[in-house]
Design an enzyme around this catalytic site. Structure first.
Site, mmCIF file in Angstrom:
data_model
loop_
_atom_site.group_PDB
_atom_site.id
_atom_site.type_symbol
_atom_site.label_atom_id
_atom_site.label_comp_id
_atom_site.label_asym_id
_atom_site.label_seq_id
_atom_site.Cartn_x
_atom_site.Cartn_y
_atom_site.Cartn_z
ATOM 1 N N ARG A 145 0.832 -1.203 0.000
ATOM 2 C CA ARG A 145 0.000 0.000 0.000
ATOM 3 C C ARG A 145 0.869 1.257 0.000
ATOM 4 N NH1 ARG A 145 -4.515 0.208 4.522
ATOM 5 N NH2 ARG A 145 -2.718 0.769 5.795
ATOM 6 N N LYS B 276 -2.672 6.443 1.403
ATOM 7 C CA LYS B 276 -2.452 6.836 2.797
ATOM 8 C C LYS B 276 -1.418 7.958 2.813
ATOM 9 C CE LYS B 276 -2.583 4.479 7.223
ATOM 10 N NZ LYS B 276 -4.033 4.567 7.473
ATOM 11 N N GLU C 278 -16.211 6.811 4.320
ATOM 12 C CA GLU C 278 -15.552 6.286 5.520
ATOM 13 C C GLU C 278 -15.410 7.403 6.537
ATOM 14 O OE1 GLU C 278 -11.397 5.180 5.254
ATOM 15 O OE2 GLU C 278 -11.154 6.227 3.365
HETATM 16 C C1 LIG Z 1 -5.162 3.778 7.686
HETATM 17 C C2 LIG Z 1 -6.548 4.091 7.296
HETATM 18 C C3 LIG Z 1 -7.597 3.157 7.457
HETATM 19 C C4 LIG Z 1 -7.410 1.826 8.132
HETATM 20 O O1 LIG Z 1 -6.534 0.979 7.447
HETATM 21 P P1 LIG Z 1 -5.888 -0.277 8.175
HETATM 22 O O2 LIG Z 1 -4.951 -0.821 7.146
HETATM 23 O O3 LIG Z 1 -6.966 -1.224 8.482
HETATM 24 O O4 LIG Z 1 -5.220 0.216 9.395
HETATM 25 C C5 LIG Z 1 -8.849 3.513 7.003
HETATM 26 N N1 LIG Z 1 -9.097 4.723 6.460
HETATM 27 C C6 LIG Z 1 -8.114 5.644 6.305
HETATM 28 C C7 LIG Z 1 -8.456 6.958 5.693
HETATM 29 C C8 LIG Z 1 -6.818 5.362 6.714
HETATM 30 O O5 LIG Z 1 -5.863 6.272 6.564
#
Ligand SMILES: *Cc1c(COP(=O)(O)O)cnc(C)c1O
Length: 340
Positions: free
Chosen positions: A82, A184, A220
């Site tokens: 990722r 991210k 989300e």
């Molecule tokens: C990091 C993150 C998540 C959760 O991802 P995980 O890999 O499960 O920790 C969900 N939404 C956003 C916007 C994120 O930055």
């Protein structure tokens, strides 16, 4: 290394520097050899790309002590992938996946005294990040970058028990269509802070962001994906190109399927929230945090699972994934990386 003096049962989720962190530099078109350092401070040129045009991507994962005393990480290969994808979207040189995994291993081994014991429910949180160090004033990608990975011990997310939260439908948007919502990057968080503080000021724990184009579909929160359970026990998660692909959510969907639940990834309308039996947020921090209520501009949508506990289906998924991470439930092949 000397053992550390920490009150494991009262750890919170806050930064506490530990002995060693990993650093590698990218210069002249290639990655140099990375290694551990004790220096927690970064000195940057005033014109560094991170400071001017916000070229930064990051990850978050945890190292756990299992019940039988092993040290493990959960699917770090997916974090490596990722961050690779995130870097490409911001025109940064991706960190080679082998280097990423090597950094995870080295930092965990070097700070093993800082990993909370199994019984405490805590973990060693790992924060890998990549940022532009080279100077840029005209708008373009930087020529130089640094990759770092630090660790900090964190306590159990549910120290005071698992309590459902209340969230509000935000008037702000998190991510534009065709934007950067699926990667991210710190920039997605910078612009969500105002929404977060506004929600808190109004007495809510978190925001539910909607799709910016039509404001009718659920996306989300600022840092976690949604999982819903229908009244006939189907697990549903929203589908959208601007949602960050949570590793926890993908793992929970996999587990749900293995447990015999029907799972669906599809657009979820705000208008159908009232039909769901359970709702939860998923991410590395909590695995699942139950949502008891969503408030849409004064209109309350209360889930039948209520405000006092996590619903039965999400509890089953939560316990299974926690068991896999802590070594009490057998993991699907390749999910656990033991660090020796
Ligand atoms: C990091 C993150 C998540 C959760 O991802 P995980 O890999 O499960 O920790 C969900 N939404 C956003 C916007 C994120 O930055």
């Amino acid at each position: 290394m000397a053992n550390v003096n920490i009150d494991w049962d009262n750890l919170t989720f806050s930064y506490q520097p530990v002995s060693k962190r990993y650093v590698a530099n990218y210069k002249d078109g290639k990655w140099g050899k990375g290694g551990l350092t004790e220096d927690a401070t970064i000195t940057l040129n005033e014109c560094a790309g991170i400071l001017q045009y916000c070229q930064e991507v990051f990850e978050g994962l945890k190292a756990y002590k299992t019940k039988d005393g092993r040290v493990v990480t959960f699917r770090p290969d997916l974090n490596a992938q990722r961050m690779y994808d995130s870097a490409q979207r911001l025109e940064m040189p991706p960190v080679p996946k082998e280097m990423f995994l090597e950094a995870v291993d080295q930092v965990v081994v070097a700070n093993k005294d800082w990993i909370p014991p199994y019984e405490s429910g805590g973990s060693l949180y790992l924060r890998p990040y990549l940022f532009a160090t080279g100077p840029v004033i005209g708008v373009k990608p930087s020529d130089e970058y640094q990759f770092r990975l630090f660790a900090t011990p964190v306590g159990s997310y549910f120290k005071n028990g698992i309590k459902p939260i209340t969230i509000c439908v935000s008037d702000f948007d998190r991510a534009a269509p065709h934007g950067t919502g699926h990667i991210k990057a710190g920039l997605n968080y910078a612009m969500s802070l105002h929404a977060y503080i506004t929600a808190h000021t109004n007495g809510f724990d978190e925001n539910m962001f909607l799709d910016p184009a039509t404001r009718t579909y659920v996306e989300e929160t600022g840092g976690a994906n949604f999982l819903f359970v229908t009244k006939d026990n189907t697990i549903v998660t929203p589908k959208s190109d601007s949602i960050l692909p949570s590793i926890t959510r993908r793992s929970l969907m996999h587990i749900a399927e293995d447990l015999g639940y029907k799972v669906e990834q599809r657009p979820v309308k705000l208008a159908e929230l009232k039909d769901f039996a359970e709702c939860g947020l998923c991410g590395t921090a909590a695995v699942i945090c139950p949502v008891g209520k969503v408030v849409d501009h004064g209109k309350e949508i209360a889930f039948p699972s209520g405000m006092s506990e996590m619903g039965p289906v999400l509890t089953k998924l939560y316990e299974t994934l926690r068991g896999i991470q802590l070594g009490t439930v057998e993991a699907p092949a390749g999910w656990i990386r033991e660090i020796k």
